[in-house]
Write a protein that holds these residues in place. Structure first.
Motif, PDB file in Angstrom:
ATOM      1  N   CYS A  22      34.203  72.855  21.804  1.00 54.55           N
ATOM      2  CA  CYS A  22      34.224  71.406  21.588  1.00 54.55           C
ATOM      3  C   CYS A  22      35.668  70.926  21.451  1.00 54.55           C
ATOM      4  N   CYS A  25      36.046  69.486  17.505  1.00 55.64           N
ATOM      5  CA  CYS A  25      36.023  70.345  16.303  1.00 55.64           C
ATOM      6  C   CYS A  25      36.311  71.811  16.606  1.00 55.64           C
ATOM      7  N   CYS A  37      27.946  68.093  20.782  1.00 52.42           N
ATOM      8  CA  CYS A  37      28.330  69.221  19.941  1.00 52.42           C
ATOM      9  C   CYS A  37      27.241  69.448  18.893  1.00 52.42           C
ATOM     10  N   CYS A  42      30.241  66.572  13.650  1.00 54.31           N
ATOM     11  CA  CYS A  42      31.111  66.286  14.790  1.00 54.31           C
ATOM     12  C   CYS A  42      30.359  65.452  15.808  1.00 54.31           C
TER      13      CYS A  42
HETATM   14 ZN    ZN Z   1      32.377  69.525  17.835  1.00 54.59          ZN
END
Ligand code: ZN
Lengths: 133, 395
Positions: A22, A25, A37, A42
């Motif tokens: 991702c 994050c 995600c 997130c």
């Molecule tokens: Zn993420």
């Protein structure tokens, strides 16, 4: 021959599973995340491909002494049992795969180090497997 | 959470009867209503557990049972939560009763199962994890159970003989249970002599799939007072929590876990969290539990559940087993019904069957398998796609 699922792993001398990371994050996922995600904190929806470590340790293992039902496709007639390992990778996730051809449950324990290899799944498709080191 | 009264419970015996699931559901529903002394025409809510195939919701259920019993104008709801379907259906009934929106809720689950391994629906689905696990790896359900069992052996020193002893115990528990499918003593040698399905599990370590039906009648306080049902067994908690991120324990039907690289794993696994939420809701702790009905899809899984429920510390379930603590007459009897070992799994009915058994146990009506003086019981199960449940009942 081609990978059973396009984009799930690379082939060649040092094959590896391909996960996603991702951009917000840094969470790593396999199979690849493509939409949202999975980290609940997130809101990320953009990902980069990332090759996972080729080596990990056996989390647990078993075998398939009975032929699994379809859509499993047996490789031989009569059916020959194969071993299965769930492997913990340094990225902090466990990935299940068959154990490499020529190896069985007698060759592994919980904690055994294994390496990813790519072998034929059938006459057309390739699959990742775990080979004991 | 305010307790809700269980007015009646009923089952259709488990077996391989090969008849439509609706027949089992109606049989169980009528038995539960008769047990409660309540007429079908008094029921104002029917909650059906969705009957499934290989993890997929398949057949309409709430209204199917309502129609089969004869339309009476009751509201209907249908629940799907894999193995936890019955508990989620029960939770829906409880919620509407606590909200004052229903007085008499009939909760029904029933199934007619195919032979052999539970396999996914037909057709190619390269984006469906439940299809891919078979196509890419040949991961059957017993293979997942075997992975958990192997960890008990390699990490805690459990043995295949221990797992066989779970089967021996449960077979003995279920001998006198009129609703059990298998009522026959089994020896350790029988288990170890049966074919290995997925190392280290033998055929007799793994539960079968069965036909069966179970039903529970819940009533409001108002209705219970009116009918003199207030001293019945009470539902004290129904936990149907989902996992928390990252889910780091390998779970059917997936080929991988979530990574703990960015967010570390929490202090409870999913199965532990199911029990914790139930204890918290009921305001009790594991020491208060007298009897447990847990989802022994495999013998070794019963051992996992005993630890997940906090009935002993991690890695100590074999000590309980070997000491006879989990046998009827022991410190904390587990699966006095005989469990899935004696029943086989009838998915949408199973979580309700657990509640039926505990209700009989707490009333002192579990003839031939009674846990003497039981006042608090807990159930536990887990199924596909983040579903699971734990129900606590008490006198
Ligand atoms: Zn993420």
């Amino acid at each position: 021959m081609r990978p059973a699922v396009e984009g799930w792993f690379t082939t060649g001398d040092e094959p590896a599973l391909v996960g996603s990371q991702c951009r917000s994050c840094g969470h790593v996922a396999f199979p690849k995340e493509t939409v949202f995600c999975k980290n609940p904190a997130c809101a990320g929806d953009e990902f980069d491909d990332v090759e996972l470590s080729r080596r990990g340790r056996v989390w647990s293992y078993t075998d398939a002494q009975y032929q699994p039902p379809a859509p499993y496709v047996p490789r031989t007639d009569p059916y020959e049992p194969f071993a299965i390992a769930a492997v913990e990778l340094p990225e902090g996730l466990v990935v299940v795969g068959q154990v490499a051809d020529g190896f069985g449950t007698a060759d592994i324990s919980v904690g055994t180090e294994v390496e990813l290899v790519v072998e034929p799944l059938d006459e057309e498709l390739l699959i990742w497997r775990w080979r004991p080191l | 959470m305010r307790p809700v009264t269980i007015a009646g419970v009923g089952m259709h015996p488990w077996g391989k009867w090969g008849r439509p699931f609706v027949e089992y559901g109606v049989h169980a529903a009528r038995a539960a209503l008769a047990d409660a002394g309540i007429d079908w025409t008094d029921v104002d809510l029917v909650v059906g557990g969705e009957t499934v195939r290989g993890g997929y919701a398949g057949y309409v259920a709430g209204s199917t049972f309502a129609q089969a019993l004869g339309w009476n104008g009751a509201r209907v709801a249908t629940s799907y939560a894999a193995c936890a379907t019955g508990a989620q259906a029960l939770d829906t009934a409880r919620s509407r009763i606590l909200a004052g929106m229903a007085d008499v809720a009939l909760v029904v689950g029933a199934d007619t199962t195919p032979k052999g391994f539970l396999a996914p629906n037909a057709g190619e689905r390269w984006d469906d994890p439940d299809w891919l696990r078979f196509r890419l790896v040949g991961m059957t359900n017993p293979a997942y159970f075997a992975l958990y069992a192997r960890r008990r052996i390699d990490l805690y020193g459990a043995t295949p003989e221990d797992f066989a002893a779970v089967k021996v115990k449960n077979a003995r528990h279920g001998l006198a249970n009129p609703n059990a499918r298998y009522r026959k003593e089994v020896s350790v040698d029988d288990v170890l002599g049966s074919a290995v399905v997925a190392d280290p599990l033998h055929l007799l370590d793994i539960c079968a799939t069965s036909d069966g039906g179970a039903a529970v009648v819940l009533v409001s306080d108002r209705f219970a007072k009116e009918r003199g049902l207030t001293d019945g067994v009470k539902v004290r908690a129904i936990s149907t929590v989902t996992p928390t991120f990252p889910q780091t324990v390998l779970d059917m039907p997936y080929l991988s876990t979530e990574s703990s690289s960015v967010v570390p794993a929490g202090d409870a696994t999913f199965k532990e969290s199911l029990a914790r939420a139930a204890y918290e809701e009921a305001g009790i702790s594991p020491e208060d539990v007298d009897v447990a009905e847990v989802y022994d899809l495999s013998t070794a899984l019963e051992q996992d559940w005993i630890e997940d429920l906090g009935l002993c510390a991690r890695g100590e379930a074999e000590q309980l087993l070997r000491a006879g603590d989990t046998t009827i007459g022991g410190r904390i009897p587990v699966n006095p019904s005989g469990g899935l070992a004696c029943f086989g799994e009838a998915v949408p009915a199973q979580a309700l069957a657990q509640v039926c058994e505990l209700t009989w146990q707490l009333r002192g009506q579990a003839e031939g398998r009674q846990v003497e003086g039981a006042r608090v019981g807990i159930t536990a199960n887990q199924g596909l796609f983040g579903h699971g449940s734990s129900v606590i009942v008490s006198r």
